[in-house]
Scaffold this active site. Sequence first.
Site, PDB file in Angstrom:
ATOM      1  N   SER A 188       5.670  -4.833  -5.520  1.00 53.09           N
ATOM      2  CA  SER A 188       5.488  -4.894  -4.018  1.00 53.09           C
ATOM      3  C   SER A 188       5.590  -3.141  -3.409  1.00 53.09           C
ATOM      4  O   SER A 188       6.425  -2.496  -4.098  1.00 53.09           O
ATOM      5  CB  SER A 188       5.805  -6.380  -3.446  1.00 53.09           C
ATOM      6  N   THR A 189       5.037  -2.865  -2.465  1.00 51.59           N
ATOM      7  CA  THR A 189       5.439  -2.525  -1.556  1.00 51.59           C
ATOM      8  C   THR A 189       6.900  -1.737  -1.617  1.00 51.59           C
ATOM      9  O   THR A 189       7.920  -0.911  -1.770  1.00 51.59           O
ATOM     10  CB  THR A 189       4.824  -1.570  -0.554  1.00 51.59           C
TER      11      THR A 189
END
Length: 489
Positions: A20-21
Amino acid sequence: MAKAIDKNTDKSIALYCRVSTDEQAREGVSLDEQQVRLKSYCRAMGWDITPLVFVDDGYSAKSTDRPQLNKLLAKVKAGELSKVMVTKLDRMSRRLLDLLKMIDLFQEHDVSFISISESFDTNTPSGRLTLQVLGAVAEFERERIRERVFENMFHAAKGGKWLTQSPYGYRLQDKELVVHDEEAKIVQRVYDAYLEKGLGYFAIAKMLNEEGIPSRFNKEWSLRSVKLMLTNPAYKGTLVWNRVDSSKKSRKEKDESEWVSLDDCLPVIINEDKWESVQKRVNGTQIAPRAKSSPHLLGGLLKCGNCGSGMSIGWSGSKNKRYRVYRCSANKNKGTCTSKQYRADDVEKWFKEGLKKLLDSLDESLVPMIIEQKKEKYISNIQDRINVAKKRYERKVEAYSAGLITIEDLKLEKDRMKQDIKLLKEIEMVQEDQFDIGKITKDIQKKTSEILESLEVLTIEESKALIFKLIEKIILIKNSTDIKIYLRN
């Protein structure tokens, strides 16, 4: 000695990588590093088959609705894989329930699940046990984090801090809402147009767009943006938080008992009585936007007297002499009703005549029936309020038990619930003679006169807005020229 045949030798190995970011920024998790480690593991195990790589970049582990994961699961179901590999358990999911569902799917299709960091293979009993233990610990930690976040957000909300983007009509200063005067006037206009003029979402959006009034981000107004404005409790000073579940890709509204609701903590744009009146109309009988904007006077109101279905508009006659007709939709679309079609001009004429008769003959003999309808509506609304109040109180008890609110807050919520119950009992005891019969009569006469006058000077759409305020439905009696007009409570 015969050699055992491996039925999975012609199947592929899937390598799944996800980041994920937030993880990329916080932990420096690299997709390339995950791929290198997984391919090295395959070589070390002597699996010389070229693996299939599935990469979800920028997706959270909270949801399993990820493009590449979906493709991987489709190949599992198609029987094309022998193994699914990840570097760590949480690459696949952080939720134990989701993990177990996927593992059940893998087992069903004879696919082993391997996590190289935790050193287990679900084809072995010890691997399955380890997986469940690790998954339980991971979910426990996630729930603890969620609870801590909820507590922090709750205390911020309780202090009147606005936790998301400010709604139209306000601006955000130091995490607190302040009224934006120009936009606040537009909010008040929208509420008045909906409540006093009877305009619907579509008509209001059209009015604002035609006047060149932009929304917050200079976009055109829509049905959705108007409805959100009309149902936002912030305008009456109430902060509602934890209303929407954002953990999934498609945002879904939670049960009302889970909402955190704090009254009188925001600057007011719409007084509470007007806001509640608007909600009654929003939650009442809804007329489709297309019916409200239809150029036909009784669209959305006219019902078949034979089967109760809606009457839709159509055309009949020869090519050179076409005329409008109202026809039962059940007859038209399903053939299940034997009702005939009626000329639209005739039906609309009967409706106008019926209104004139209502206006001329309206006396106090009709009022008791209207009062009884009003009582039933009021009681239904109060019962709904009590149910909501009880759920809200239960939620506050949980919050008090967790140390999130004081005993004074809990007592205040209980008092509010008692007031609603008391109000219901008082309304049930109301007698007809306690209503202002003269006022009710004059109100019906006023609205009927407004409709009759509007039919002479206003557009069909403007006239229908007034009609919807007074009339709930119109029933066309079978094989006659009579109609029944039902007034709104």
